[in-house]
Write an enzyme that holds these catalytic residues in place. Structure first.
Site, mmCIF file in Angstrom:
data_model
loop_
_atom_site.group_PDB
_atom_site.id
_atom_site.type_symbol
_atom_site.label_atom_id
_atom_site.label_comp_id
_atom_site.label_asym_id
_atom_site.label_seq_id
_atom_site.Cartn_x
_atom_site.Cartn_y
_atom_site.Cartn_z
ATOM 1 N N SER A 126 0.823 -1.211 0.000
ATOM 2 C CA SER A 126 0.000 0.000 0.000
ATOM 3 C C SER A 126 0.850 1.251 0.000
ATOM 4 O O SER A 126 0.394 2.320 -0.390
ATOM 5 C CB SER A 126 -0.848 0.065 1.283
ATOM 6 N N HIS A 186 -0.963 -2.960 -7.382
ATOM 7 C CA HIS A 186 -1.700 -2.551 -6.186
ATOM 8 C C HIS A 186 -3.195 -2.711 -6.405
ATOM 9 O O HIS A 186 -3.813 -1.927 -7.138
ATOM 10 C CB HIS A 186 -1.335 -1.097 -5.828
ATOM 11 N N GLU A 216 -3.407 -0.418 -9.639
ATOM 12 C CA GLU A 216 -2.306 0.483 -9.978
ATOM 13 C C GLU A 216 -1.096 -0.366 -10.360
ATOM 14 O O GLU A 216 -0.716 -1.284 -9.624
ATOM 15 C CB GLU A 216 -1.960 1.386 -8.785
ATOM 16 N N ASN A 249 -3.866 5.928 -2.595
ATOM 17 C CA ASN A 249 -3.586 6.059 -1.154
ATOM 18 C C ASN A 249 -2.991 7.409 -0.775
ATOM 19 O O ASN A 249 -3.150 7.859 0.352
ATOM 20 C CB ASN A 249 -2.665 4.932 -0.676
HETATM 21 N N1 CAA Z 1 -16.647 -10.456 -2.840
HETATM 22 C C1 CAA Z 1 -17.452 -10.412 -3.911
HETATM 23 N N2 CAA Z 1 -18.344 -9.425 -4.142
HETATM 24 C C2 CAA Z 1 -18.401 -8.446 -3.232
HETATM 25 C C3 CAA Z 1 -17.583 -8.424 -2.083
HETATM 26 C C4 CAA Z 1 -16.676 -9.480 -1.899
HETATM 27 N N3 CAA Z 1 -15.855 -9.546 -0.863
HETATM 28 N N4 CAA Z 1 -17.870 -7.310 -1.366
HETATM 29 C C5 CAA Z 1 -18.826 -6.652 -2.034
HETATM 30 N N5 CAA Z 1 -19.163 -7.343 -3.147
HETATM 31 C C6 CAA Z 1 -20.152 -6.976 -4.135
HETATM 32 C C7 CAA Z 1 -21.560 -7.356 -3.760
HETATM 33 O O1 CAA Z 1 -21.890 -8.680 -4.129
HETATM 34 C C8 CAA Z 1 -22.385 -6.341 -4.549
HETATM 35 O O2 CAA Z 1 -22.463 -6.683 -5.906
HETATM 36 P P1 CAA Z 1 -23.680 -6.165 -6.867
HETATM 37 O O3 CAA Z 1 -23.689 -4.662 -6.779
HETATM 38 O O4 CAA Z 1 -23.298 -6.677 -8.224
HETATM 39 O O5 CAA Z 1 -24.889 -6.785 -6.281
HETATM 40 C C9 CAA Z 1 -21.507 -5.088 -4.494
HETATM 41 O O6 CAA Z 1 -20.183 -5.547 -4.187
HETATM 42 C C10 CAA Z 1 -21.969 -4.151 -3.413
HETATM 43 O O7 CAA Z 1 -21.956 -4.831 -2.179
HETATM 44 P P2 CAA Z 1 -23.070 -4.677 -1.050
HETATM 45 O O8 CAA Z 1 -24.397 -4.384 -1.700
HETATM 46 O O9 CAA Z 1 -22.996 -5.845 -0.114
HETATM 47 O O10 CAA Z 1 -22.558 -3.497 -0.151
HETATM 48 P P3 CAA Z 1 -22.191 -2.043 -0.556
HETATM 49 O O11 CAA Z 1 -23.080 -1.489 -1.604
HETATM 50 O O12 CAA Z 1 -22.053 -1.352 0.750
HETATM 51 O O13 CAA Z 1 -20.742 -2.185 -1.211
HETATM 52 C C11 CAA Z 1 -18.416 -2.119 -1.106
HETATM 53 C C12 CAA Z 1 -19.671 -2.783 -0.555
HETATM 54 C C13 CAA Z 1 -18.183 -2.556 -2.556
HETATM 55 C C14 CAA Z 1 -17.258 -2.649 -0.240
HETATM 56 C C15 CAA Z 1 -18.588 -0.561 -1.033
HETATM 57 O O14 CAA Z 1 -18.968 -0.206 0.278
HETATM 58 C C16 CAA Z 1 -17.338 0.203 -1.389
HETATM 59 O O15 CAA Z 1 -17.011 0.371 -2.562
HETATM 60 N N6 CAA Z 1 -16.614 0.674 -0.354
HETATM 61 C C17 CAA Z 1 -15.383 1.433 -0.539
HETATM 62 C C18 CAA Z 1 -14.254 0.457 -0.688
HETATM 63 C C19 CAA Z 1 -12.937 1.170 -0.886
HETATM 64 O O16 CAA Z 1 -12.810 2.377 -0.843
HETATM 65 N N7 CAA Z 1 -11.895 0.345 -1.097
HETATM 66 C C20 CAA Z 1 -10.565 0.836 -1.219
HETATM 67 C C21 CAA Z 1 -9.892 0.752 0.131
HETATM 68 S S1 CAA Z 1 -8.246 1.380 0.079
HETATM 69 C C22 CAA Z 1 -7.371 0.098 -0.523
HETATM 70 O O17 CAA Z 1 -7.851 -0.970 -0.782
HETATM 71 C C23 CAA Z 1 -5.931 0.371 -0.781
HETATM 72 C C24 CAA Z 1 -4.964 0.190 0.322
HETATM 73 O O18 CAA Z 1 -3.780 -0.007 0.005
HETATM 74 C C25 CAA Z 1 -5.307 0.304 1.748
HETATM 75 P P1 NAD Z 2 -3.726 -9.546 6.160
HETATM 76 O O1 NAD Z 2 -3.219 -9.304 7.526
HETATM 77 O O2 NAD Z 2 -5.180 -9.789 5.929
HETATM 78 O O3 NAD Z 2 -2.955 -10.805 5.503
HETATM 79 C C1 NAD Z 2 -1.572 -10.981 5.482
HETATM 80 C C2 NAD Z 2 -1.291 -12.469 5.230
HETATM 81 O O4 NAD Z 2 0.103 -12.619 4.953
HETATM 82 C C3 NAD Z 2 -1.619 -13.375 6.428
HETATM 83 O O5 NAD Z 2 -2.397 -14.465 5.985
HETATM 84 C C4 NAD Z 2 -0.243 -13.832 6.932
HETATM 85 O O6 NAD Z 2 -0.242 -15.133 7.488
HETATM 86 C C5 NAD Z 2 0.555 -13.791 5.622
HETATM 87 N N1 NAD Z 2 1.996 -13.679 5.781
HETATM 88 C C6 NAD Z 2 2.687 -12.897 6.644
HETATM 89 N N2 NAD Z 2 4.018 -13.068 6.442
HETATM 90 C C7 NAD Z 2 4.149 -13.980 5.452
HETATM 91 C C8 NAD Z 2 5.260 -14.585 4.775
HETATM 92 N N3 NAD Z 2 6.514 -14.283 5.110
HETATM 93 N N4 NAD Z 2 5.003 -15.474 3.781
HETATM 94 C C9 NAD Z 2 3.729 -15.791 3.439
HETATM 95 N N5 NAD Z 2 2.649 -15.255 4.026
HETATM 96 C C10 NAD Z 2 2.861 -14.373 5.015
HETATM 97 O O7 NAD Z 2 -3.208 -8.327 5.282
HETATM 98 P P2 NAD Z 2 -3.877 -7.656 3.968
HETATM 99 O O8 NAD Z 2 -4.857 -6.643 4.383
HETATM 100 O O9 NAD Z 2 -4.266 -8.760 3.030
HETATM 101 O O10 NAD Z 2 -2.621 -6.834 3.397
HETATM 102 C C11 NAD Z 2 -1.578 -7.496 2.706
HETATM 103 C C12 NAD Z 2 -0.799 -6.471 1.905
HETATM 104 O O11 NAD Z 2 -1.671 -5.814 0.981
HETATM 105 C C13 NAD Z 2 -0.121 -5.367 2.724
HETATM 106 O O12 NAD Z 2 1.087 -5.015 2.096
HETATM 107 C C14 NAD Z 2 -1.139 -4.231 2.630
HETATM 108 O O13 NAD Z 2 -0.555 -2.977 2.819
HETATM 109 C C15 NAD Z 2 -1.617 -4.409 1.202
HETATM 110 N N6 NAD Z 2 -2.946 -3.859 0.903
HETATM 111 C C16 NAD Z 2 -3.928 -3.926 1.847
HETATM 112 C C17 NAD Z 2 -5.181 -3.412 1.534
HETATM 113 C C18 NAD Z 2 -6.304 -3.472 2.523
HETATM 114 O O14 NAD Z 2 -7.314 -2.787 2.323
HETATM 115 N N7 NAD Z 2 -6.212 -4.250 3.585
HETATM 116 C C19 NAD Z 2 -5.439 -2.885 0.267
HETATM 117 C C20 NAD Z 2 -4.405 -2.857 -0.692
HETATM 118 C C21 NAD Z 2 -3.152 -3.339 -0.342
#
Ligand code: CAA
Ligand code: NAD
Length: 329
Positions: free
Chosen positions: A157, A180, A192, A230
């Protein structure tokens, strides 16, 4: 757990160098450039999602994690998510839906052996904990065991791809990049494609083709902290926590405000819990300490509330409690 002695690590690196040399000739053939076999390291919420989507689009997938419990959790995540997808895909045909789920799951092999899991991969995607030392060690191990044509991708991330690739030799750095994905992977369309300074054009091209092959949209970007999404999202999430800490409103009202006032699908606290509070803390602490251009940026300074929740093991949806309590759902 993987067991690497220094000797086996050194010999696996030699094997990798030999494969690298052999692989270079094959690199430009279409046989080597098409990605058919994908290894995913880390079967958490992201790794399981990446494995699921790759298998859905007919790639052969190997999911690798440190123990069988983690692999079982990954399998359960995929089964639950695929059941959701299948219900929409085959609404009137439960038996067909069931067979489809089983067929996709059948394309995902699970193993705790990294060398075996990556041995014939065309692409390895790493999705383990957000920690630079862990990722650097893992990439060195992957490079020692994967074929010379294999793309090495991190789902990080926040960590620089160039730093993750530091322990690798130059040709291997050329085929290392960021892929990503976004959470939930089966639903979020963007990936990404992060080009580090040494990533080759060919590697970027192959990665873009792979992303399209699994029904996602690629956005190619430079290796800078947070890439695109992000870099914009994290300051927003941290500022929401500071609003809460300043007592401006409670978490529920802030979430409602952003959903109804700004049209976001989730409020910032729902999103923090969804991403994982440990991941959020790893990202912001890392940027505050040593992020390129972000060191000391107060947007990413530690938050007492976040630290308190993480220290208590309240990591969000995945642990059953974060800003909200999910244990009763
Ligand atoms: N597997 C399969 N399908 C899924 C799912 C999953 N885990 N989660 C949600 N869905 C699908 C549902 O089946 C549904 O599909 P349809 O529209 O075709 O029926 C759709 O997604 C919407 O789901 P829900 O109706 O249950 O719920 P919702 O409308 O609240 O949507 C959500 C759920 C898609 C998660 C929505 O809330 C959303 O887009 N949230 C924002 C998510 C976001 O911002 N993600 C980025 C996080 S940052 C990141 O990932 C990067 C990082 O490095 C940290
Ligand atoms: P998580 O905690 O759900 O899962 C991590 C997994 O990695 C666990 O199952 C753990 O057992 C395994 N693991 C740890 N060390 C390991 C190793 N040496 N070899 C093999 N497996 C190992 O974490 P997550 O949320 O899936 O995040 C994983 C990565 O993806 C991180 O780099 C995170 O920043 C990135 N990411 C997270 C998100 C998010 O929304 N959570 C979104 C995009 C990217």
């Amino acid at each position: 757990m993987y067991k690497y002695t220094t000797a086996s690590f050194a010999s696996s690196r030699r094997l990798g160098a030999a494969r690298s040399a052999l692989g270079r000739g094959a690199l430009y053939s279409s046989e080597a450039s098409a990605i058919k076999r994908v290894a995913v390291v880390g079967g958490g919420q992201m790794g399981a999602g990446i494995a699921q989507v790759s298998a859905t689009y007919e790639h052969g997938v190997t999911l690798i994690d440190v123990n069988h419990e983690a692999l079982d959790r990954g399998h359960a995540y995929m089964a639950k998510s695929l059941a959701r997808v299948a219900k929409k895909k085959f609404p009137e045909e439960p038996a067909v839906a069931h067979d489809w789920v089983e067929a996709v799951l059948g394309r995902v092999r699970r193993t705790t052996s990294l060398p075996e899991g990556v041995a014939n991969a065309d692409l390895v995607v790493e999705a383990v904990v957000e920690n630079i030392a862990v990722k650097q060690k893992l990439f060195a191990d992957i490079a020692g065991a994967a074929p010379g044509h294999c793309l090495l991708a991190s789902n990080t991330s926040s960590l620089p791809i160039g730093r993750i690739a530091e322990p690798l030799d130059a040709p291997t750095r050329g085929r290392t990049l960021g892929l990503h994905f976004f959470n939930p992977v089966p639903q979020m369309k963007l990936v990404e494609v992060v080009r580090a300074a040494e990533t080759s054009e060919q590697a970027v091209g192959r990665a873009v083709a792979f992303v399209k092959s699994i029904g996602k949209a690629p956005a190619v970007c430079k290796d800078t902290p947070g890439f695109i999404v992000n870099r914009l999202l994290l300051p927003y999430m941290m500022e929401a926590i500071r609003l809460l800490e300043r007592g401006v409103a409670d978490a529920r009202d802030i979430d409602t405000a952003m959903k109804l006032g700004a049209g976001y699908p989730m409020g910032p606290f729902e999103l923090c819990d969804y991403v994982g509070l440990d991941t959020l803390k790893f990202i912001t602490d890392g940027w505050f300490k040593e992020g390129d251009g972000l060191r000391g940026d107060k947007a990413f300074a530690a938050s007492g509330k976040l630290d308190e929740l993480v220290a208590a093991g309240h990591l969000g949806v995945k642990s059953g409690r974060g800003f909200y309590d999910y244990s009763k759902k």
